[in-house]
Design a protein around this motif. Structure first.
Motif, mmCIF file in Angstrom:
data_model
loop_
_atom_site.group_PDB
_atom_site.id
_atom_site.type_symbol
_atom_site.label_atom_id
_atom_site.label_comp_id
_atom_site.label_asym_id
_atom_site.label_seq_id
_atom_site.Cartn_x
_atom_site.Cartn_y
_atom_site.Cartn_z
ATOM 1 N N SER A 77 0.836 -1.191 0.000
ATOM 2 C CA SER A 77 0.000 0.000 0.000
ATOM 3 C C SER A 77 0.878 1.250 0.000
ATOM 4 N N TRP A 78 0.303 2.336 -0.461
ATOM 5 C CA TRP A 78 1.094 3.561 -0.508
ATOM 6 C C TRP A 78 1.457 4.035 0.902
ATOM 7 N N GLU A 79 0.607 3.741 1.888
ATOM 8 C CA GLU A 79 0.948 4.112 3.268
ATOM 9 C C GLU A 79 2.162 3.327 3.762
ATOM 10 N N GLN A 80 2.242 2.056 3.374
ATOM 11 C CA GLN A 80 3.417 1.259 3.755
ATOM 12 C C GLN A 80 4.683 1.801 3.099
ATOM 13 N N ALA A 81 4.557 2.196 1.834
ATOM 14 C CA ALA A 81 5.704 2.790 1.147
ATOM 15 C C ALA A 81 6.115 4.099 1.814
ATOM 16 N N ARG A 82 5.136 4.877 2.228
ATOM 17 C CA ARG A 82 5.427 6.139 2.933
ATOM 18 C C ARG A 82 6.086 5.878 4.283
ATOM 19 N N ASP A 83 5.507 4.952 5.048
ATOM 20 C CA ASP A 83 6.008 4.707 6.407
ATOM 21 C C ASP A 83 7.392 4.071 6.409
ATOM 22 N N ALA A 84 7.758 3.394 5.315
ATOM 23 C CA ALA A 84 9.091 2.794 5.223
ATOM 24 C C ALA A 84 10.184 3.846 5.173
ATOM 25 N N LEU A 85 9.801 5.095 4.936
ATOM 26 C CA LEU A 85 10.775 6.187 4.848
ATOM 27 C C LEU A 85 10.812 7.017 6.120
ATOM 28 N N ARG A 86 10.156 6.539 7.162
ATOM 29 C CA ARG A 86 10.088 7.287 8.416
ATOM 30 C C ARG A 86 10.824 6.560 9.536
ATOM 31 N N GLY A 87 11.374 7.325 10.454
ATOM 32 C CA GLY A 87 11.967 6.772 11.654
ATOM 33 C C GLY A 87 13.053 5.750 11.374
#
Length: 291
Positions: A96-106
């Motif tokens: 999902s695009w949210e997973q792709a986004r969250d993979a770039l955080r923290g």
């Protein structure tokens, strides 16, 4: 496919240029799906010094200085490149695009360090609320990131008109959004800003696209041109190329030269000159299939 690429740039100045310090990003780069057999860059007048290095993004850069007066300046780049088609999964099966986004955080971003520099606004690809809202229409909650990205690519292709001459590299994206027209640079910057506005990582890709003549016509030498497209980062796949100008995923007819945050990082030629006055520039590009 195997290609011979020729890119010739000629400047004519109305007054002599006494000194020129230039950078050229004209050598294609090797990737998992592209192999550069050889490349060379020749300059007239012959530079007093010339070195080839890699920039921060891994692009080949020829740095040279011309220290004799001249009214004509020519850069000729030639390369032999082999490009393979990249196998990709069905867009609906990507994360999902949210997973792709969250993979770039923290802490998760440590495993995606290559993608992190392309998450943030840059000079020519800065988002605003209107761009975010435009992008969000293709990214409902839980939608696979490649599927959503391809819909956004299709919308830009369908809703914007390709029209040379109505924009320049200095035209802000807000004006491109208002006019709904531009060229490949504009559409690439719009797609990048849209993806970044959602927290995704997207980079600007420069290169060449093989163009074919109409049926029954011969290919006109010098008629090809530089092209620009985008690569979005997807966990598990890395960067995946997208072309909003032509509404497709670039394949073996595309030759990659370089990438960066936006056009400013991969300008084919840039530098500083002393003198010159008014000038004209002519560019001739050929992408020719080889056996």
């Amino acid at each position: 496919m195997r290609f011979r690429v020729s890119h010739r740039t000629t400047y004519h100045y109305e007054e002599p240029v006494s000194i020129a310090n230039e950078e050229a990003r004209l050598r294609p780069r090797s990737t998992p799906f592209q192999r550069v057999e050889w490349s060379r860059v020749a300059v007239v007048p012959v530079p007093a010094s010339m070195v080839t290095r890699r920039d921060y993004y891994g692009n080949a850069v020829d740095v040279f200085a011309i220290e004799e007066p001249h009214t004509t300046f020519v850069v000729q780049a030639e390369s032999m490149v082999v490009v393979e088609k990249r196998p990709l999964p069905e867009p609906s099966t990507t994360v999902s695009w949210e997973q792709a986004r969250d993979a770039l955080r923290g802490r998760a971003a440590v495993e995606q360090l290559e993608a992190v520099p392309y998450r943030f606004d840059s000079t020519f690809a800065a988002a605003d609320p209107a761009i975010h809202d435009y992008a969000a229409a293709s990214f409902p909650p839980g939608r696979p990131v490649l599927e959503a990205s391809l819909e956004l690519v299709h919308r830009i292709y369908s809703e914007f008109t390709y029209k040379p001459g109505v924009t320049s590299i200095a035209t802000p994206l807000s004006e491109v959004m208002e006019k709904r027209m531009g060229v490949c640079q504009d559409f690439a910057h719009l797609l990048i800003a849209s993806l970044r506005s959602l927290g995704l990582s997207a980079r600007y890709v420069s290169g060449y696209l093989l163009t074919m003549p109409p049926p029954g016509k011969e290919k006109v030498l010098g008629a090809d041109a530089s092209h620009a497209w985008v690569a979005v980062h997807i966990p598990g796949l890395g960067f995946v190329d997208l072309d909003p100008t032509n509404d497709l995923i670039p394949a073996e007819t595309y030759v990659t030269v370089g990438w960066g945050r936006d056009f400013g990082d991969v300008s084919p030629l840039k530098g500083v000159i002393l003198g010159g006055g008014r000038h004209t520039v002519a560019v001739a590009v050929d992408v020719l299939p080889e056996g």
